[in-house]
Design an enzyme around this catalytic site. Structure first.
Site, mmCIF file in Angstrom:
data_model
loop_
_atom_site.group_PDB
_atom_site.id
_atom_site.type_symbol
_atom_site.label_atom_id
_atom_site.label_comp_id
_atom_site.label_asym_id
_atom_site.label_seq_id
_atom_site.Cartn_x
_atom_site.Cartn_y
_atom_site.Cartn_z
ATOM 1 C CG ASP A 181 -2.109 -0.871 1.093
ATOM 2 O OD1 ASP A 181 -2.136 -1.684 0.159
ATOM 3 O OD2 ASP A 181 -3.030 -0.747 1.914
ATOM 4 C CG HIS A 228 -1.479 1.721 6.046
ATOM 5 N ND1 HIS A 228 -2.808 2.044 5.863
ATOM 6 C CD2 HIS A 228 -1.175 0.833 5.078
ATOM 7 C CE1 HIS A 228 -3.277 1.381 4.827
ATOM 8 N NE2 HIS A 228 -2.308 0.628 4.336
ATOM 9 C CB CYS A 336 -6.366 7.014 5.710
ATOM 10 S SG CYS A 336 -5.161 6.181 6.743
#
Length: 353
Positions: A181, A228, A336
């Site tokens: 990601d 993340h 995000c």
């Protein structure tokens, strides 16, 4: 596996949860049962997104929105699997802007494989204006594509990766694949931090280093977190970091360790909504660290985290409080939920000297 660090603490029946009841999966499910999100939570999410857009526009930010995912969208399929597609909500997770280049990253979750299709009109517009546009190689994502070493507890932050996999009888099995990601990547001007916790992160790091090595300095960091990086360390302004804890600092590049830093304050328990046993909480108690910098002095912060607001203001930051109630349920904060595509200024060098 992907959300191990978050889910194992709050939803694992074998451990005392930090705040919420343990997650209870639907009875009689086949392992692929859908989990229903209460409509009132969805309605409140939409209210909070509308408030975020209004706040950004009041700060002279141009806001562009992804396409809606209509209710009639069926399961998405590839030769190797099928999955239920999810909306483009946490848009930063699958795209990073590297100078004048849009880079789509290979997702870590099958349900997000086609998510960037909902951003195509925005990307096409930038491409027509002269932007470069790259898509990292897309994985087959069979069961054997995934490295489970982080969730299995093997290896550490101080050593090379030792991947561990699972049996895979798919005819499309090719072994560990490139998956990462974009939220595993932080850019400080010319310097780019890449969090590598698994074999597929390592492959993605190698692609980034080969593709951008002549334009950026690419720094590999081992196992800063499982998924993340932006709820672990985040730049507030040149010379000032927001960090989760002192334990992570010695894993950052030496030049970045010289920056001044503040540490995320423990949130009050009543700053989060209560949830039921069948609500799956996806993010950790550090989620409000996921703030958005508008400029070097101004940050958007969750209005519920009064301790963080006070800390930032004590360091001279202008804090714009914004409501975002269900950030733990929908898996993201303001960082995000946004991806900044165009900013004033050039490609700065913050870490030399």
């Amino acid at each position: 596996m992907f959300l191990h660090e978050n889910i194992s603490g709050d939803n694992d029946l074998s451990r005392k949860p930090w705040l919420y009841p343990p997650f209870s999966p639907p009875a009689g499910g086949d392992g692929r049962s859908r989990i229903t999100i209460a409509q009132r939570h969805v309605d409140e999410l939409n209210e909070d997104i509308a408030g975020l857009v209004e706040t950004l526009e009041s700060l002279s930010v141009t806001v562009r929105r992804p396409l809606d995912l209509g209710p009639a969208v069926p399961e998405v399929r590839t030769p190797a699997w099928s999955a239920t597609m999810i909306p483009a909500l946490n848009v930063r997770d699958n795209v990073i802007i590297m100078g004048d280049e849009i880079v789509e990253t290979p997702p870590m979750m099958r349900s997000r494989y086609f998510e960037n299709q909902l951003l195509k009109p925005v990307f096409m517009d930038y491409f027509n204006q002269g932007a470069r546009w790259s898509v990292m190689p897309r994985p087959l994502m069979t069961d054997g594509s995934f490295d489970f070493s982080y969730a299995d507890g093997s290896g550490s932050a101080d050593e090379e990766l030792r991947p561990t996999g699972r049996p895979d009888d798919s005819p499309y099995h090719v072994g560990f694949e490139m998956m990462m990601d974009a939220a595993q990547i932080l850019r400080f001007g010319k310097d780019v931090l890449v969090n590598v916790s698994t074999a597929h992160h390592q492959l993605a790091y190698e692609w980034l280093a080969r593709h951008f090595g002549d334009r950026f300095r690419i720094h590999r960091i081992y196992r800063l977190s499982d998924d993340h990086i932006d709820s672990t360390v985040l730049p507030l302004r040149p010379g000032l970091l927001l960090a989760r804890s002192p334990e992570i600092i010695d894993r950052l590049p030496a030049a970045l360790q010289k920056w001044d830093r503040i540490y995320y304050p423990e949130p009050a328990a009543d700053g989060f909504p209560p949830y039921d046993d069948n609500d799956l909480v996806l993010t950790s108690k550090f989620i409000d660290m996921n703030l958005l910098s508008i400029d070097a002095e101004t940050v958007l912060v969750n209005s519920a985290h009064l301790e963080l607001i006070a800390l930032l203001e004590s360091r001279g930051m202008t804090v714009v409080p914004v409501q975002h109630r269900h950030r733990r349920l929908f898996g993201g904060g303001f960082h995000c939920f946004t991806v900044d595509t165009v900013r004033e200024g050039g490609l700065e060098d913050y870490l030399s000297g």
